[in-house]
Design a protein around this motif. Structure first.
Motif, PDB file in Angstrom:
ATOM      1  N   LEU A  31       0.830  -1.214   0.000  1.00  0.00           N
ATOM      2  CA  LEU A  31       0.000   0.000   0.000  1.00  0.00           C
ATOM      3  C   LEU A  31       0.860   1.259   0.000  1.00  0.00           C
ATOM      4  O   LEU A  31       0.635   2.184  -0.785  1.00  0.00           O
ATOM      5  CB  LEU A  31      -0.908   0.022   1.234  1.00  0.00           C
ATOM      6  N   TYR A  32       1.843   1.299   0.883  1.00  0.00           N
ATOM      7  CA  TYR A  32       2.675   2.485   0.984  1.00  0.00           C
ATOM      8  C   TYR A  32       3.591   2.656  -0.225  1.00  0.00           C
ATOM      9  O   TYR A  32       3.913   3.785  -0.604  1.00  0.00           O
ATOM     10  CB  TYR A  32       3.474   2.469   2.283  1.00  0.00           C
ATOM     11  N   ALA A  33       4.006   1.562  -0.833  1.00  0.00           N
ATOM     12  CA  ALA A  33       4.842   1.657  -2.036  1.00  0.00           C
ATOM     13  C   ALA A  33       4.044   2.297  -3.175  1.00  0.00           C
ATOM     14  O   ALA A  33       4.557   3.174  -3.878  1.00  0.00           O
ATOM     15  CB  ALA A  33       5.350   0.278  -2.447  1.00  0.00           C
ATOM     16  N   GLY A  34       2.798   1.878  -3.351  1.00  0.00           N
ATOM     17  CA  GLY A  34       1.958   2.475  -4.388  1.00  0.00           C
ATOM     18  C   GLY A  34       1.700   3.946  -4.139  1.00  0.00           C
ATOM     19  O   GLY A  34       1.765   4.770  -5.057  1.00  0.00           O
ATOM     20  N   THR A  35       1.422   4.289  -2.886  1.00  0.00           N
ATOM     21  CA  THR A  35       1.196   5.687  -2.539  1.00  0.00           C
ATOM     22  C   THR A  35       2.457   6.513  -2.765  1.00  0.00           C
ATOM     23  O   THR A  35       2.385   7.639  -3.263  1.00  0.00           O
ATOM     24  CB  THR A  35       0.740   5.802  -1.070  1.00  0.00           C
ATOM     25  N   ALA A  36       3.607   5.957  -2.430  1.00  0.00           N
ATOM     26  CA  ALA A  36       4.870   6.672  -2.635  1.00  0.00           C
ATOM     27  C   ALA A  36       5.127   6.923  -4.124  1.00  0.00           C
ATOM     28  O   ALA A  36       5.612   8.000  -4.502  1.00  0.00           O
ATOM     29  CB  ALA A  36       6.028   5.893  -2.018  1.00  0.00           C
ATOM     30  N   VAL A  37       4.781   5.964  -4.969  1.00  0.00           N
ATOM     31  CA  VAL A  37       4.968   6.142  -6.415  1.00  0.00           C
ATOM     32  C   VAL A  37       4.087   7.272  -6.928  1.00  0.00           C
ATOM     33  O   VAL A  37       4.549   8.157  -7.659  1.00  0.00           O
ATOM     34  CB  VAL A  37       4.676   4.819  -7.165  1.00  0.00           C
ATOM     35  N   VAL A  38       2.810   7.271  -6.532  1.00  0.00           N
ATOM     36  CA  VAL A  38       1.891   8.326  -6.994  1.00  0.00           C
ATOM     37  C   VAL A  38       2.309   9.684  -6.423  1.00  0.00           C
ATOM     38  O   VAL A  38       2.250  10.699  -7.117  1.00  0.00           O
ATOM     39  CB  VAL A  38       0.430   7.971  -6.630  1.00  0.00           C
ATOM     40  N   PHE A  39       2.755   9.708  -5.175  1.00  0.00           N
ATOM     41  CA  PHE A  39       3.230  10.944  -4.559  1.00  0.00           C
ATOM     42  C   PHE A  39       4.459  11.477  -5.302  1.00  0.00           C
ATOM     43  O   PHE A  39       4.559  12.675  -5.583  1.00  0.00           O
ATOM     44  CB  PHE A  39       3.553  10.689  -3.083  1.00  0.00           C
ATOM     45  N   ALA A  40       5.392  10.583  -5.640  1.00  0.00           N
ATOM     46  CA  ALA A  40       6.588  10.991  -6.382  1.00  0.00           C
ATOM     47  C   ALA A  40       6.219  11.520  -7.765  1.00  0.00           C
ATOM     48  O   ALA A  40       6.823  12.498  -8.236  1.00  0.00           O
ATOM     49  CB  ALA A  40       7.557   9.816  -6.501  1.00  0.00           C
ATOM     50  N   LEU A  41       5.238  10.925  -8.403  1.00  0.00           N
ATOM     51  CA  LEU A  41       4.779  11.442  -9.694  1.00  0.00           C
ATOM     52  C   LEU A  41       4.182  12.841  -9.540  1.00  0.00           C
ATOM     53  O   LEU A  41       4.388  13.705 -10.390  1.00  0.00           O
ATOM     54  CB  LEU A  41       3.760  10.494 -10.330  1.00  0.00           C
ATOM     55  N   GLY A  42       3.446  13.057  -8.446  1.00  0.00           N
ATOM     56  CA  GLY A  42       2.886  14.381  -8.176  1.00  0.00           C
ATOM     57  C   GLY A  42       3.975  15.431  -7.987  1.00  0.00           C
ATOM     58  O   GLY A  42       3.866  16.554  -8.493  1.00  0.00           O
ATOM     59  N   ILE A  43       5.025  15.076  -7.274  1.00  0.00           N
ATOM     60  CA  ILE A  43       6.142  16.008  -7.087  1.00  0.00           C
ATOM     61  C   ILE A  43       6.854  16.259  -8.414  1.00  0.00           C
ATOM     62  O   ILE A  43       7.199  17.402  -8.737  1.00  0.00           O
ATOM     63  CB  ILE A  43       7.118  15.476  -6.016  1.00  0.00           C
ATOM     64  N   THR A  44       7.035  15.213  -9.199  1.00  0.00           N
ATOM     65  CA  THR A  44       7.692  15.362 -10.507  1.00  0.00           C
ATOM     66  C   THR A  44       6.908  16.305 -11.410  1.00  0.00           C
ATOM     67  O   THR A  44       7.495  17.169 -12.079  1.00  0.00           O
ATOM     68  CB  THR A  44       7.844  13.982 -11.187  1.00  0.00           C
ATOM     69  N   ILE A  45       5.602  16.152 -11.420  1.00  0.00           N
ATOM     70  CA  ILE A  45       4.765  17.043 -12.233  1.00  0.00           C
ATOM     71  C   ILE A  45       4.921  18.479 -11.763  1.00  0.00           C
ATOM     72  O   ILE A  45       5.037  19.406 -12.569  1.00  0.00           O
ATOM     73  CB  ILE A  45       3.291  16.603 -12.175  1.00  0.00           C
ATOM     74  N   ARG A  46       4.939  18.684 -10.465  1.00  0.00           N
ATOM     75  CA  ARG A  46       5.077  20.041  -9.933  1.00  0.00           C
ATOM     76  C   ARG A  46       6.441  20.636 -10.245  1.00  0.00           C
ATOM     77  O   ARG A  46       6.567  21.845 -10.423  1.00  0.00           O
ATOM     78  CB  ARG A  46       4.784  20.039  -8.446  1.00  0.00           C
ATOM     79  N   VAL A  47       7.474  19.816 -10.284  1.00  0.00           N
ATOM     80  CA  VAL A  47       8.791  20.307 -10.675  1.00  0.00           C
ATOM     81  C   VAL A  47       8.767  20.738 -12.141  1.00  0.00           C
ATOM     82  O   VAL A  47       9.290  21.793 -12.499  1.00  0.00           O
ATOM     83  CB  VAL A  47       9.876  19.225 -10.436  1.00  0.00           C
ATOM     84  N   ILE A  48       8.121  19.930 -12.978  1.00  0.00           N
ATOM     85  CA  ILE A  48       8.068  20.244 -14.411  1.00  0.00           C
ATOM     86  C   ILE A  48       7.285  21.516 -14.674  1.00  0.00           C
ATOM     87  O   ILE A  48       7.712  22.367 -15.465  1.00  0.00           O
ATOM     88  CB  ILE A  48       7.477  19.057 -15.196  1.00  0.00           C
ATOM     89  N   ILE A  49       6.137  21.685 -14.003  1.00  0.00           N
ATOM     90  CA  ILE A  49       5.318  22.880 -14.259  1.00  0.00           C
ATOM     91  C   ILE A  49       5.678  24.037 -13.341  1.00  0.00           C
ATOM     92  O   ILE A  49       5.020  25.070 -13.355  1.00  0.00           O
ATOM     93  CB  ILE A  49       3.810  22.567 -14.170  1.00  0.00           C
ATOM     94  N   LYS A  50       6.692  23.832 -12.512  1.00  0.00           N
ATOM     95  CA  LYS A  50       7.176  24.861 -11.586  1.00  0.00           C
ATOM     96  C   LYS A  50       6.080  25.329 -10.621  1.00  0.00           C
ATOM     97  O   LYS A  50       5.878  26.519 -10.403  1.00  0.00           O
ATOM     98  CB  LYS A  50       7.775  26.031 -12.356  1.00  0.00           C
ATOM     99  N   ALA A  51       5.375  24.359 -10.043  1.00  0.00           N
ATOM    100  CA  ALA A  51       4.335  24.647  -9.053  1.00  0.00           C
ATOM    101  C   ALA A  51       4.917  24.506  -7.649  1.00  0.00           C
ATOM    102  O   ALA A  51       6.063  24.080  -7.466  1.00  0.00           O
ATOM    103  CB  ALA A  51       3.157  23.702  -9.240  1.00  0.00           C
TER     104      ALA A  51
END
Length: 149
Positions: A31-51
């Motif tokens: 459960l936590y591994a899946g959540t960590a993957v989605v959370f990391a994707l969210g951070i990556t998107i924010r880095v790309i769009i500079k949010a």
């Protein structure tokens, strides 16, 4: 990039659904591994769009805290893993789409439990909720128009 988040989250949810149907539980580390993957994707998107990354982390943590409180108070009726999956879905769809997700989840749950009431033989059986959450996620992504941050 957001579509990658949708697809990865969907794959994780399907995997969780299979585990929930087959074993009636999901190991915590999965459960936590899946959540960590989605959370990391969210951070990556924010880095790309500079949010705002710090705001994302703080708000996501606060939402997780509220979800943990809900899990403690509702543990008699709903499994704690279901709340972790709801948090992961929140990370994928954003706050605005959670209203649509909640409506879809309650509607699908109502249909499932009505169907169970008609089938009197399985009344005492606990039903897996994660497949319902997965279906509500698909409805949210289809009708929600994407993530609104």
């Amino acid at each position: 990039m957001i579509y990658i988040t949708y697809i990865v989250t969907f794959i994780i949810l399907v995997f969780y659904s299979v585990l929930d149907i087959k074993y009636r539980e999901i190991p915590t580390w999965i459960l936590y591994a899946g959540t960590a993957v989605v959370f990391a994707l969210g951070i990556t998107i924010r880095v790309i769009i500079k949010a705002d990354i710090i705001g994302y982390v703080i708000i996501s943590s606060a939402v997780y805290g509220v979800i943990c409180l809900m899990a403690k108070s509702l543990k008699r009726w709903v499994g704690e893993a279901d709340f972790d999956v709801i948090h992961m879905i929140y990370l994928a769809v954003g706050a605005r789409n959670m209203c649509l997700f909640s409506f879809s989840m309650f509607a699908l749950s109502g249909v499932m439990y009505a169907w169970l009431a008609v089938r009197r033989s399985d009344r005492d059986r606990r039903l897996p909720l994660i497949p319902v959450l997965t279906a509500a996620y698909v409805i949210t992504i289809t009708l929600g128009g994407g993530v609104s941050w």
